[in-house]
Design an enzyme around this catalytic site. Structure first.
Site, PDB file in Angstrom:
ATOM      1  N   LYS A 192      32.928  21.323 -74.820  1.00 52.43           N
ATOM      2  CA  LYS A 192      32.342  21.855 -73.587  1.00 52.43           C
ATOM      3  C   LYS A 192      33.409  22.537 -72.732  1.00 52.43           C
ATOM      4  O   LYS A 192      33.149  23.547 -72.077  1.00 52.43           O
ATOM      5  CB  LYS A 192      31.689  20.710 -72.801  1.00 52.43           C
ATOM      6  CG  LYS A 192      31.017  21.118 -71.482  1.00 52.43           C
ATOM      7  CD  LYS A 192      29.658  21.729 -71.694  1.00 52.43           C
ATOM      8  CE  LYS A 192      29.010  22.160 -70.366  1.00 52.43           C
ATOM      9  NZ  LYS A 192      28.521  21.037 -69.574  1.00 52.43           N
ATOM     10  N   ASN A 196      33.796  25.767 -70.188  1.00 51.71           N
ATOM     11  CA  ASN A 196      33.942  25.471 -68.758  1.00 51.71           C
ATOM     12  C   ASN A 196      35.281  25.914 -68.178  1.00 51.71           C
ATOM     13  O   ASN A 196      35.341  26.436 -67.060  1.00 51.71           O
ATOM     14  CB  ASN A 196      33.752  23.973 -68.498  1.00 51.71           C
ATOM     15  CG  ASN A 196      32.314  23.615 -68.206  1.00 51.71           C
ATOM     16  OD1 ASN A 196      31.495  24.475 -67.890  1.00 51.71           O
ATOM     17  ND2 ASN A 196      31.994  22.335 -68.315  1.00 51.71           N
ATOM     18  N   SER A 263      28.574  26.553 -62.131  1.00 51.39           N
ATOM     19  CA  SER A 263      28.401  25.556 -61.063  1.00 51.39           C
ATOM     20  C   SER A 263      29.627  25.434 -60.172  1.00 51.39           C
ATOM     21  O   SER A 263      29.500  25.289 -58.946  1.00 51.39           O
ATOM     22  CB  SER A 263      28.057  24.188 -61.676  1.00 51.39           C
ATOM     23  OG  SER A 263      29.080  23.756 -62.559  1.00 51.39           O
TER      24      SER A 263
END
Length: 310
Positions: A192, A196, A263
């Protein structure tokens, strides 16, 4: 842990986009899901949770909403879905939700979250999941789901049977959420981070821009690819099997997202605390401890610190 382990009651801690989305999917499938809410409490009590989703819209009208963990009480599974910047509250929030067999699943980004939970519960009760999804919270109780959704769930303490993760994945799959049990949680976490670290990080470092803006600039795309290569090298030095093909895969799956707002970039432009420690600082430390040269990651971390005045 018994091979027949299952769970009934669930508490969702953190009612942002991630907590609302995954909790609502479980609840809509008939699960006993209890949401710990703060700012969203009044809106959710009045009109439930609304999901605008590529996987099918959902309006969960009846929601078990609570303002405190004491009101929720002990449950079988706690799902931690808030940002890692709130982890200093775990010691206050978790204990009222625990009984002797409660398991805790974190959906948080980055590294170090399982360790923090384990300080409270012990390591044998902790699991982690990686959410490969595009979600944004548009308003109180309202979430936009534009792509992805898959969960990769793993045990913090390695268990050859991986039974709890398998059962949680089964329940999410039954609720319409693609989910799988991962034999290696660290491998899933670093996989991930391949996305990210560069996309969340450069979206901040470039001043608060969307992913399409990043990919429109050849020099920035080259930096994205260099960062991904360093993340893969750092993971490989720790014995984790990440393939170089992840670079093309992650770049190409991002292009169709259009003007997607990562985000961390949203937190940055809206003046909220950014998960710097878990997404950039801790991976950087682990890379350096493994003896891997990561000049691009080090440089990105410095640019982010400057943006955040850290």
């Amino acid at each position: 842990m018994s091979a027949s382990w299952s769970f009934g009651s669930v508490a969702v801690v953190g009612a942002g986009a991630v907590g609302l989305y995954y909790g609502a999917r479980l609840a809509a499938a008939g699960g006993d899901v209890r949401f710990l809410l703060r700012s969203d409490y009044d809106a959710v009590k009045a009109d439930g949770i609304r999901i605008e989703s590529v996987a099918g819209d959902l309006h969960l009208k009846e929601v078990q909403a609570f303002r405190s963990p004491e009101e929720i009480g002990p449950v079988d599974l706690v799902i931690i879905a808030w940002k890692a910047t709130s982890n200093h509250l775990l010691g206050e929030i978790l204990p009222p939700l625990l009984h002797a067999g409660t398991q805790v699943l974190t959906l948080q980004n980055g590294l170090g979250n399982c360790e923090r939970i384990a300080e409270i519960t012990g390591p044998g009760r902790v699991l982690g999941a990686l959410c490969f999804v595009c979600l944004n919270r548009l308003d109180h109780g309202l979430v936009s789901h534009t792509a992805g959704g898959r969960l990769s769930i793993g045990e913090f303490v390695n268990d050859d049977e991986c039974q709890r993760a398998t059962e949680i994945a089964r329940r999410f799959s039954a609720a319409g959420v693609p989910a799988e049990a991962s034999a290696s949680l660290p491998e899933a976490q670093w996989k991930k981070l391949v996305w990210n670290i560069p996309f969340n990080g450069l979206a901040i470092a470039e001043g608060g821009v969307t992913t399409d803006v990043l990919l429109q600039q050849p020099a920035v795309e080259a930096e994205i690819r260099a960062l991904m290569a360093e993340v893969i090298a750092a993971a490989s030095a720790q014995g984790l099997a990440l393939e170089d093909s992840l670079i093309d895969f992650n770049v190409e799956r991002t292009r169709p997202m259009g003007p997607y707002r990562p985000s961390s970039m949203i937190d940055y432009v809206e003046g909220r605390e950014v998960e710097y420690e878990n997404i950039w600082a801790e991976p950087l430390r682990r890379a350096e401890q493994a003896g891997v040269a990561v000049p691009h990651l080090s440089g990105l971390a410095e640019r982010i610190r400057e943006r955040l005045d850290l």
